[in-house]
Design a protein around this motif. Structure first.
Motif, PDB file in Angstrom:
ATOM      1  N   ASP A  30     105.440 111.050  47.162  1.00  0.00           N
ATOM      2  CA  ASP A  30     104.548 112.072  46.608  1.00  0.00           C
ATOM      3  C   ASP A  30     103.101 111.603  46.682  1.00  0.00           C
ATOM      4  O   ASP A  30     102.219 112.349  47.105  1.00  0.00           O
ATOM      5  CB  ASP A  30     104.941 112.389  45.164  1.00  0.00           C
ATOM      6  N   TRP A  31     102.842 110.367  46.260  1.00  0.00           N
ATOM      7  CA  TRP A  31     101.479 109.832  46.317  1.00  0.00           C
ATOM      8  C   TRP A  31     100.970 109.798  47.760  1.00  0.00           C
ATOM      9  O   TRP A  31      99.866 110.254  48.049  1.00  0.00           O
ATOM     10  CB  TRP A  31     101.431 108.422  45.720  1.00  0.00           C
ATOM     11  N   PHE A  32     101.795 109.305  48.675  1.00  0.00           N
ATOM     12  CA  PHE A  32     101.391 109.181  50.076  1.00  0.00           C
ATOM     13  C   PHE A  32     101.049 110.543  50.687  1.00  0.00           C
ATOM     14  O   PHE A  32     100.068 110.678  51.408  1.00  0.00           O
ATOM     15  CB  PHE A  32     102.522 108.512  50.867  1.00  0.00           C
ATOM     16  N   ASN A  33     101.859 111.539  50.381  1.00  0.00           N
ATOM     17  CA  ASN A  33     101.696 112.852  51.008  1.00  0.00           C
ATOM     18  C   ASN A  33     100.696 113.771  50.303  1.00  0.00           C
ATOM     19  O   ASN A  33     100.117 114.643  50.953  1.00  0.00           O
ATOM     20  CB  ASN A  33     103.035 113.582  51.079  1.00  0.00           C
ATOM     21  N   ASN A  34     100.492 113.597  48.999  1.00  0.00           N
ATOM     22  CA  ASN A  34      99.792 114.626  48.237  1.00  0.00           C
ATOM     23  C   ASN A  34      98.543 114.190  47.480  1.00  0.00           C
ATOM     24  O   ASN A  34      97.833 115.049  46.952  1.00  0.00           O
ATOM     25  CB  ASN A  34     100.754 115.270  47.241  1.00  0.00           C
ATOM     26  N   TRP A  35      98.258 112.911  47.401  1.00  0.00           N
ATOM     27  CA  TRP A  35      97.157 112.469  46.566  1.00  0.00           C
ATOM     28  C   TRP A  35      96.114 111.734  47.380  1.00  0.00           C
ATOM     29  O   TRP A  35      96.441 110.915  48.235  1.00  0.00           O
ATOM     30  CB  TRP A  35      97.660 111.592  45.414  1.00  0.00           C
ATOM     31  N   LEU A  36      94.857 112.000  47.111  1.00  0.00           N
ATOM     32  CA  LEU A  36      93.765 111.345  47.822  1.00  0.00           C
ATOM     33  C   LEU A  36      93.372 110.012  47.203  1.00  0.00           C
ATOM     34  O   LEU A  36      92.764 109.175  47.857  1.00  0.00           O
ATOM     35  CB  LEU A  36      92.538 112.267  47.862  1.00  0.00           C
ATOM     36  N   SER A  37      93.717 109.817  45.940  1.00  0.00           N
ATOM     37  CA  SER A  37      93.336 108.567  45.280  1.00  0.00           C
ATOM     38  C   SER A  37      94.372 108.183  44.227  1.00  0.00           C
ATOM     39  O   SER A  37      95.119 109.028  43.723  1.00  0.00           O
ATOM     40  CB  SER A  37      91.974 108.712  44.599  1.00  0.00           C
ATOM     41  N   VAL A  38      94.385 106.899  43.920  1.00  0.00           N
ATOM     42  CA  VAL A  38      95.256 106.403  42.851  1.00  0.00           C
ATOM     43  C   VAL A  38      94.800 106.978  41.519  1.00  0.00           C
ATOM     44  O   VAL A  38      95.630 107.330  40.672  1.00  0.00           O
ATOM     45  CB  VAL A  38      95.261 104.860  42.824  1.00  0.00           C
ATOM     46  N   SER A  39      93.504 107.128  41.337  1.00  0.00           N
ATOM     47  CA  SER A  39      92.973 107.664  40.070  1.00  0.00           C
ATOM     48  C   SER A  39      93.465 109.080  39.801  1.00  0.00           C
ATOM     49  O   SER A  39      93.866 109.401  38.671  1.00  0.00           O
ATOM     50  CB  SER A  39      91.452 107.646  40.088  1.00  0.00           C
ATOM     51  N   ALA A  40      93.457 109.926  40.823  1.00  0.00           N
ATOM     52  CA  ALA A  40      93.931 111.300  40.647  1.00  0.00           C
ATOM     53  C   ALA A  40      95.423 111.308  40.339  1.00  0.00           C
ATOM     54  O   ALA A  40      95.888 112.058  39.476  1.00  0.00           O
ATOM     55  CB  ALA A  40      93.640 112.121  41.903  1.00  0.00           C
ATOM     56  N   PHE A  41      96.182 110.481  41.046  1.00  0.00           N
ATOM     57  CA  PHE A  41      97.620 110.349  40.797  1.00  0.00           C
ATOM     58  C   PHE A  41      97.860 109.897  39.357  1.00  0.00           C
ATOM     59  O   PHE A  41      98.700 110.456  38.649  1.00  0.00           O
ATOM     60  CB  PHE A  41      98.205 109.342  41.792  1.00  0.00           C
ATOM     61  N   ALA A  42      97.098 108.895  38.910  1.00  0.00           N
ATOM     62  CA  ALA A  42      97.246 108.368  37.551  1.00  0.00           C
ATOM     63  C   ALA A  42      96.925 109.438  36.511  1.00  0.00           C
ATOM     64  O   ALA A  42      97.677 109.606  35.538  1.00  0.00           O
ATOM     65  CB  ALA A  42      96.331 107.158  37.361  1.00  0.00           C
ATOM     66  N   ASP A  43      95.839 110.162  36.710  1.00  0.00           N
ATOM     67  CA  ASP A  43      95.475 111.233  35.777  1.00  0.00           C
ATOM     68  C   ASP A  43      96.572 112.281  35.682  1.00  0.00           C
ATOM     69  O   ASP A  43      96.938 112.719  34.585  1.00  0.00           O
ATOM     70  CB  ASP A  43      94.173 111.906  36.195  1.00  0.00           C
ATOM     71  N   HIS A  44      97.107 112.670  36.822  1.00  0.00           N
ATOM     72  CA  HIS A  44      98.149 113.701  36.838  1.00  0.00           C
ATOM     73  C   HIS A  44      99.410 113.248  36.102  1.00  0.00           C
ATOM     74  O   HIS A  44     100.051 114.030  35.415  1.00  0.00           O
ATOM     75  CB  HIS A  44      98.489 114.088  38.276  1.00  0.00           C
ATOM     76  N   HIS A  45      99.761 111.972  36.256  1.00  0.00           N
ATOM     77  CA  HIS A  45     100.997 111.452  35.651  1.00  0.00           C
ATOM     78  C   HIS A  45     100.764 110.806  34.282  1.00  0.00           C
ATOM     79  O   HIS A  45     101.685 110.228  33.702  1.00  0.00           O
ATOM     80  CB  HIS A  45     101.659 110.456  36.610  1.00  0.00           C
ATOM     81  N   ASN A  46      99.530 110.918  33.786  1.00  0.00           N
ATOM     82  CA  ASN A  46      99.213 110.417  32.441  1.00  0.00           C
ATOM     83  C   ASN A  46      99.465 108.918  32.286  1.00  0.00           C
ATOM     84  O   ASN A  46     100.016 108.471  31.274  1.00  0.00           O
ATOM     85  CB  ASN A  46     100.020 111.179  31.384  1.00  0.00           C
ATOM     86  N   VAL A  47      99.078 108.147  33.291  1.00  0.00           N
ATOM     87  CA  VAL A  47      99.189 106.694  33.224  1.00  0.00           C
ATOM     88  C   VAL A  47      97.832 106.100  33.588  1.00  0.00           C
ATOM     89  O   VAL A  47      96.958 106.796  34.104  1.00  0.00           O
ATOM     90  CB  VAL A  47     100.283 106.154  34.173  1.00  0.00           C
ATOM     91  N   THR A  48      97.665 104.820  33.316  1.00  0.00           N
ATOM     92  CA  THR A  48      96.417 104.158  33.685  1.00  0.00           C
ATOM     93  C   THR A  48      96.396 103.919  35.193  1.00  0.00           C
ATOM     94  O   THR A  48      97.435 103.986  35.865  1.00  0.00           O
ATOM     95  CB  THR A  48      96.275 102.800  32.972  1.00  0.00           C
ATOM     96  N   TYR A  49      95.204 103.605  35.689  1.00  0.00           N
ATOM     97  CA  TYR A  49      95.056 103.290  37.107  1.00  0.00           C
ATOM     98  C   TYR A  49      95.981 102.128  37.497  1.00  0.00           C
ATOM     99  O   TYR A  49      96.665 102.182  38.517  1.00  0.00           O
ATOM    100  CB  TYR A  49      93.606 102.926  37.420  1.00  0.00           C
ATOM    101  N   HIS A  50      96.005 101.080  36.674  1.00  0.00           N
ATOM    102  CA  HIS A  50      96.811  99.892  36.984  1.00  0.00           C
ATOM    103  C   HIS A  50      98.307 100.188  36.929  1.00  0.00           C
ATOM    104  O   HIS A  50      99.070  99.666  37.757  1.00  0.00           O
ATOM    105  CB  HIS A  50      96.442  98.737  36.056  1.00  0.00           C
ATOM    106  N   GLU A  51      98.738 101.014  35.988  1.00  0.00           N
ATOM    107  CA  GLU A  51     100.150 101.414  35.935  1.00  0.00           C
ATOM    108  C   GLU A  51     100.513 102.225  37.176  1.00  0.00           C
ATOM    109  O   GLU A  51     101.585 102.013  37.768  1.00  0.00           O
ATOM    110  CB  GLU A  51     100.426 102.225  34.675  1.00  0.00           C
TER     111      GLU A  51
END
Length: 70
Positions: free
Chosen positions: A29-50
């Motif tokens: 999902d991250w590889f195909n749909n997200w431009l950044s780790v930060s956006a992925f983290a925000d969407h999944h309600n986790v920190t950048y490091h998580e």
């Protein structure tokens, strides 16, 4: 981590396989749909490091899964 849970319990083994599958799907999902780790983290309600750890684990699981299938 969860990979080191005792394997002689079939329920535990099944749960580990579900976790592995979920991590693989998160990575894909991250590889195909997200431009950044930060956006992925925000969407999944986790920190950048998580998020980074989840993505890294998912990538490892995905690569192993692909190698096992070839």
């Amino acid at each position: 981590f969860f990979m080191f849970i005792i394997w002689d319990n079939p329920h535990t083994f099944g749960e580990c396989k579900m976790i592995e599958r979920h991590l693989r799907h998160l990575y894909i999902d991250w590889f195909n749909n997200w431009l950044s780790v930060s956006a992925f983290a925000d969407h999944h309600n986790v920190t950048y490091h998580e998020a980074r750890k989840l993505i890294d684990l998912g990538r490892k699981m995905h690569e192993r899964h692909v190698l096992e299938r070839t």
